[in-house]
Scaffold this motif. Structure first.
Motif, short mmCIF file in Angstrom:
data_model
loop_
_atom_site.label_atom_id
_atom_site.label_comp_id
_atom_site.label_asym_id
_atom_site.label_seq_id
_atom_site.Cartn_x
_atom_site.Cartn_y
_atom_site.Cartn_z
N VAL A 104 2.80 5.56 7.50
CA VAL A 104 3.68 5.54 6.33
C VAL A 104 3.03 6.31 5.18
N ALA A 159 8.12 11.27 -2.54
CA ALA A 159 7.13 10.66 -1.66
C ALA A 159 7.34 9.15 -1.60
N SER A 185 0.73 13.99 -7.61
CA SER A 185 1.92 13.48 -6.92
C SER A 185 1.68 12.28 -6.00
N LEU A 209 0.82 -1.21 0.00
CA LEU A 209 0.00 0.00 0.00
C LEU A 209 0.86 1.26 0.00
N GLY A 246 8.38 6.96 1.53
CA GLY A 246 7.42 5.91 1.89
C GLY A 246 8.10 4.57 2.09
N THR A 287 6.47 12.86 -6.74
CA THR A 287 6.09 11.48 -6.44
C THR A 287 7.30 10.65 -6.08
N ALA A 343 4.36 9.89 3.54
CA ALA A 343 4.68 10.02 2.11
C ALA A 343 3.90 11.18 1.50
N ASN A 351 1.83 1.64 -3.49
CA ASN A 351 0.65 1.92 -4.31
C ASN A 351 0.17 3.35 -4.17
N THR A 352 0.17 3.89 -2.93
CA THR A 352 -0.37 5.24 -2.75
C THR A 352 0.61 6.32 -3.19
N SER A 353 1.89 5.98 -3.32
CA SER A 353 2.83 7.03 -3.72
C SER A 353 3.50 6.67 -5.03
N VAL A 373 5.59 14.43 2.50
CA VAL A 373 6.81 14.61 1.71
C VAL A 373 6.45 15.04 0.29
N ASP A 375 -1.41 9.29 -4.34
CA ASP A 375 -2.77 8.77 -4.44
C ASP A 375 -3.49 9.04 -3.12
#
Lengths: 193, 178
Positions: free
Chosen positions: B158, A176, B132, A136, A180, A173, B162, A139-141, B165, B134
């Protein structure tokens, strides 16, 4: 924490509406949002069925295993708890590729499929496994090469250069995603001690 | 750049052609297998429905009531504290919404782009921020919900780290590049 955030959003919304004399917006918003939830889910059922159908074909033809064998070694560095032949690897790779290519509606079905496969290897089915959390976090970043939706919005707003934000988006991204992955790694090791 | 755009355009038609074709050549009963796989789509959709509704209701009430704007105004001094351009405070609602709701964030980003112009500082920042990361909350609740996970452990931390950031990197790079 999710419970608390959910409650805070709902409660502060209602309190603010009450104090600004717009309490009726709470009613209409809540009802509309519930309807919208069904719409989103129904739409998702359509695309999800399409992609899961294709994925089954790809599985039975052996492509997913091939994909897992090619990219598996790299991906498995991030998921040390997965077995080399784990069926989750194929779905994870499909999900990340769909994200990178900006195929948002294909990414979700593959992502949910990956979660189902990860759940099969999870010793405690009510608690998130480390592999799930890593997945996850990725996936989210995840980097998208073409943020197509926002480029469309910029185009419609008569931007002189609608695609000029691709570079900045990939950079943001990338930052991030890196943080992450690092944070996930740190948390995972701290918890396992 | 054009090559990548072309790949995005052709990816789905090519997958739709190549997967069934190659599967057929490998003796897979293509139509029957497709249908068998597609069956799972319905089950998954129904399973995530309550999570979608729960999240959407809470987020929508939060936005429509004006609570989001209020929170944005309360957070504005933080931006000033870091010596950032005071005009940047227009971005705060989007920054708050980004991890919560994809459609909500897109709505706010679109509004910012139209209001300030796509090639303004705010317009570029909104564009970068929108692309950038989700929606952490949505992905977590729906993905975990779909398989019955109730304890998220450190997943939210986490994800939100992210996102933060991503926000800082967006502000920095947009100032740097443009």
């Amino acid at each position: 924490m999710v419970n608390l955030i959910w409650l805070i959003m709902l409660a502060t919304g209602i309190i603010v509406a009450a104090f600004t004399g717009r309490i009726e917006t709470v009613t209409t918003s809540a009802m509309k949002a519930a309807e919208l939830g069904v719409e989103v889910a129904i739409e998702l059922i359509g695309v999800m069925s399409l992609w899961l159908g294709l994925m089954r074909l790809a599985e039975e033809a052996g492509f997913i295993r091939l994909l897992a064998r090619v990219f598996g070694p790299v991906i498995r560095k991030l998921f040390p708890s997965l077995k080399p032949e784990s069926p989750a690897l194929g779905a994870i790779i499909m999900n990340l590729s769909a994200n990178i290519l900006g195929l948002g509606n294909a990414a979700t079905p593959f992502g949910l499929k990956a979660m189902q496969e990860l759940q099969k290897e999870n010793p405690n089915p009510e608690v998130a496994s480390p592999a799930m959390i890593t997945f996850l976090a990725l996936n989210t970043s995840c980097i998208t090469l073409i943020p197509a939706t926002i480029i469309g919005v910029r185009l419609k707003a008569n931007s002189l250069n609608p695609t000029e934000i691709i570079g900045t988006t990939i950079f943001a991204t990338g930052c991030a995603m890196t943080i992450g992955i690092i944070a996930d790694f740190i948390f995972r090791h701290r918890r396992s001690q | 750049m054009n090559i990548i755009a072309e790949i995005s355009r052709w990816a789905i038609p090519l997958l739709l052609l190549l997967i069934p074709l190659l599967a057929y050549l490998r003796k897979v009963p293509v139509y029957e297998s497709f249908v068998a796989g597609a069956e799972d789509g319905f089950k998954t959709g129904v399973r995530i429905l309550p999570f979608l509704i729960g999240m959407l209701v809470s987020i929508r009430v939060f936005i429509d009531s004006g609570a989001l704007d209020l929170l944005a105004r309360l957070l504005a001094p933080i931006f000033n504290y870091f010596g950032l351009d005071p005009n940047l405070t227009a971005i705060i609602p989007l920054a708050i919404l980004r991890p919560l709701s994809g459609s909500g964030a897109l709505g706010v980003a679109t509004q910012l782009i139209n209001q300030y112009g796509p090639d303004s500082l705010i317009g570029r920042l909104a564009s970068t921020l929108q692309g950038s990361t989700d929606t952490t909350f949505f992905v977590l609740t729906v993905y975990f919900g779909s398989v019955g996970i109730r304890k998220y452990r450190y997943a939210l931390k986490v994800g939100l780290l992210a996102d933060l950031v991503g926000l800082i990197a967006s502000i920095w790079i947009v100032h740097r590049v443009f």
